[in-house]
Design a protein around this motif. Sequence first.
Motif, PDB file in Angstrom:
ATOM      1  N   SER A 172       0.813  -1.221   0.000  1.00  0.00           N
ATOM      2  CA  SER A 172       0.000   0.000   0.000  1.00  0.00           C
ATOM      3  C   SER A 172       0.846   1.270   0.000  1.00  0.00           C
ATOM      4  CB  SER A 172      -0.932   0.012   1.222  1.00  0.00           C
ATOM      5  OG  SER A 172      -0.186   0.054   2.433  1.00  0.00           O
ATOM      6  N   GLN A 293      -6.789   1.476  -4.114  1.00  0.00           N
ATOM      7  CA  GLN A 293      -6.442   2.763  -3.508  1.00  0.00           C
ATOM      8  C   GLN A 293      -6.862   3.917  -4.417  1.00  0.00           C
ATOM      9  OE1 GLN A 293      -2.195   1.566  -2.688  1.00  0.00           O
ATOM     10  NE2 GLN A 293      -2.555   2.671  -0.778  1.00  0.00           N
ATOM     11  N   TYR A 299      -5.738   2.264   3.481  1.00  0.00           N
ATOM     12  CA  TYR A 299      -4.928   1.227   4.113  1.00  0.00           C
ATOM     13  C   TYR A 299      -4.212   1.764   5.350  1.00  0.00           C
ATOM     14  CZ  TYR A 299      -5.764  -1.968   0.266  1.00  0.00           C
ATOM     15  OH  TYR A 299      -6.360  -2.811  -0.645  1.00  0.00           O
ATOM     16  N   GLN A 306      -2.431   1.080  10.052  1.00  0.00           N
ATOM     17  CA  GLN A 306      -2.149   0.084   9.022  1.00  0.00           C
ATOM     18  C   GLN A 306      -2.300  -1.334   9.573  1.00  0.00           C
ATOM     19  OE1 GLN A 306       1.763   1.370   7.856  1.00  0.00           O
ATOM     20  NE2 GLN A 306       0.975   3.197   6.834  1.00  0.00           N
ATOM     21  N   SER A 327      -9.991  -7.599  -0.832  1.00  0.00           N
ATOM     22  CA  SER A 327      -9.623  -6.587  -1.809  1.00  0.00           C
ATOM     23  C   SER A 327     -10.271  -7.005  -3.112  1.00  0.00           C
ATOM     24  CB  SER A 327      -8.098  -6.534  -1.993  1.00  0.00           C
ATOM     25  OG  SER A 327      -7.488  -5.939  -0.874  1.00  0.00           O
TER      26      SER A 327
END
Length: 332
Positions: A172, A293, A299, A306, A327
Motif C-alpha cells: 500500500s 487505492q 490502508y 495500518q 480486496s
Amino acid sequence: MFHTIFSTLDSFVSALQTLLYVDVVQPLLYRLDLMDYDEDTYDSLYWVIVGVLEVLAMYAVLRPLEALRPVEQWENRKAVRVDVLYTWIAKLGILNLFFFFALQPFFDGIQGWLRLHNIANIEFDNLWPGVTTQPLVTFLMYLVVLDFAGYWYHRGEHRFGLWWELHAVHHSQRQMSLWSDDRNHLLDDVLQACFFAVIALVIGVPPSQFVVLVAITNLAQSVQHANIRMYFGWLGERLLVSPTFHRRHHAIGYGHEGTTYGCNFGVLFPWWDQLFRTASWVRDMEPTGIRDQLEGRQYGDGFWAQHWLALVRIARRLAPGRRGQGSDAAPV
C-alpha cells in the motif's frame, strides 16, 4: 579470505558490544534491578549493533542515490516517515534471531534422536566433499536455498487472501523508498521470522552466518525498494533483482493483479521467476500501490492504523457471506 572478513567484522562488533555493555547497558540494568537478564541482554546487544550499522550503511549509500536519480519527485514525504519506524523495528533483527535461537534446542534434540537411532542425517555442507565444505561455497548454498524458500513464501503472500491482507500493508506504500522494504505487518514479520529460522536450522546454518545472511538479504531488498532509477543491464537483471525489476512487482495492476497473482516475486535472485514463469522484464516506471487505492480505499497512514485495518480486512473475509471480498482484485 572469506573467513578473515567474517572474523574482522565479528571482532569489530564484539569490541563495540563490550564497550557499550560495560559503560552503558550494565549500569542501567543494575539501577533498574534487572541483573537477572544480564547475560541475555549482552548477547542481544550484538545483534542490535549489527542492525544499527546496517541501517546507517543503507542510508549513507542509498539516500544520496535517491537524491541524484529519483524515479519520482515528492513535494511531501510524509508517507515515507512511517516506513522509517518499520525499518528500525525490523533491521534490529530481534524476531529472526529470537526464533532462530528459540527453535535451535528443538532441532538439536531431533538431531540427537536421529543419531541415537542410527538414522542418517542430510549433511548439507557435505554434499560434495572438498567443494561444498569450503566456507564461501557453503555460505552461497545457504543463501540460494533461503532465497528459493523466500520466493515461495512471497508467492504465498499473494496467493492466499487472508495472507494477502497482511502483505497489503507492504504494497500500500505509494511512495516507495529505501525504507519501504521493512513496511510489513508485525504478524507477517512473526510468520516470516519463524519460517526462515526453521529453514535455516534444517539446512544447518551456523548462528554466526545466519545473522550475515539476514543482513545481506535486508540490504539487498532496501536497494530494490529505493526510489532510484537503476537498471543492471540485460545480464545483470537476470542475475540479481534490481530496483527496476522489483518496482514492476509493486506497480498498480501488475505486481499483485497479474495473470498468476502477480510477477517478480524474487527476493535476491530473479532465477526463480524465470524458472516458474513469473518474470516481467518491462522497464516502465509505473506508479506503485494497490488498485483499489485509486478508488479511495484506505490502508492507513500511521503504523497502528495500518495494522488495525489489515485485521479488519481479514475479519471481513472471514465474515459469513463475505468470504473472499477482502480486496477487489485480491485472490481468495
